[in-house]
Design an enzyme around this catalytic site. Structure first.
Site, PDB file in Angstrom:
ATOM      1  CG  HIS A  59      -1.935   1.072   1.273  1.00 26.19           C
ATOM      2  ND1 HIS A  59      -2.495   1.650   0.154  1.00 26.19           N
ATOM      3  CD2 HIS A  59      -2.490   1.724   2.340  1.00 26.19           C
ATOM      4  CE1 HIS A  59      -3.346   2.587   0.507  1.00 26.19           C
ATOM      5  NE2 HIS A  59      -3.358   2.665   1.829  1.00 26.19           N
ATOM      6  CD  GLU A 160      -6.291   1.394   7.658  1.00 22.85           C
ATOM      7  OE1 GLU A 160      -5.444   2.232   8.036  1.00 22.85           O
ATOM      8  OE2 GLU A 160      -6.617   1.243   6.455  1.00 22.85           O
TER       9      GLU A 160
END
Length: 204
Positions: A59, A160
């Site tokens: 990411h 998350e």
């Protein structure tokens, strides 16, 4: 045998909030029994960070590991849920709120707790292998990604978009394996907590 209590801490992908700038998820019906097809078939269009998801090092690092290369063992095991105040969580806050030794920690901050780089450093120093949050991201939308880069660079898994509204502080058993997607920087997951857990192999 007594039943176990399983708490779903995932967010429904089609109705949950989306990180600003990310695409929303939608399902399109490709085949329909009502329209004379022999079965129902849907097509999902979504961002990889929609809903409850795991960030991989890829990411934020071009040469980082992708989702399919992460160790699943990190996403399965005992964890601690901690209630946290709104705002930036600092290293001093971590020192005050976190257990001295922590393997997996989930932050219950009503979606308003974010990680300061000093907190990221302290979290990694304590040996934490997985950090979860009920916010859309561990950092504010105007951050420079420093906390992400530090934690992912230290091989701390990031979970998350959790839903911890029905979860109290305490110890649980976490199951939050990301969906297997090759070369992806993130993937959705169905995260659950198991309360009062006792596991055994069945061997004598």
């Amino acid at each position: 045998m007594p039943s176990i209590e399983i708490i779903d801490i995932s967010r429904e992908m089609l109705t949950c909030d989306v990180y600003p700038g990310d695409p929303s998820a939608r399902v399109e019906r490709v085949k329909s029994i009502r329209n004379g097809d022999g079965y129902n078939l849907g097509k999902l269009t979504a961002g990889l960070h929609n809903g409850t998801h795991v960030d991989a090092p890829l990411h934020f690092f071009d040469d980082g590991d992708s989702i399919d290369r992460l160790d699943l063992e990190v996403f399965i095991g005992p964890c601690t849920v901690i209630e946290t105040p709104a705002g930036l969580l600092t290293g001093a806050d971590v020192d005050r709120l976190f257990p001295r030794v922590c393997d997996r920690v989930l932050l219950k901050g009503k979606g308003r707790t974010f990680i300061h780089p000093s907190a990221a450093s302290e979290i990694a120093f304590r040996g934490c292998r997985l950090l979860g949050t009920d916010a859309l991201s561990i950092e504010k939308t105007d951050s420079d990604g420093g906390a992400h880069r530090f934690l992912l660079g230290e091989n701390v898994a990031l979970l998350e978009g959790l839903n911890l509204s029905d979860v109290k502080e305490g110890e649980y058993f976490l199951c939050a394996q990301p969906v297997l997607i090759g070369d992806a920087e993130a993937a959705m997951c169905r995260a659950v907590l198991i309360k009062d857990h006792i596991f055994w192999s069945g061997s004598r």
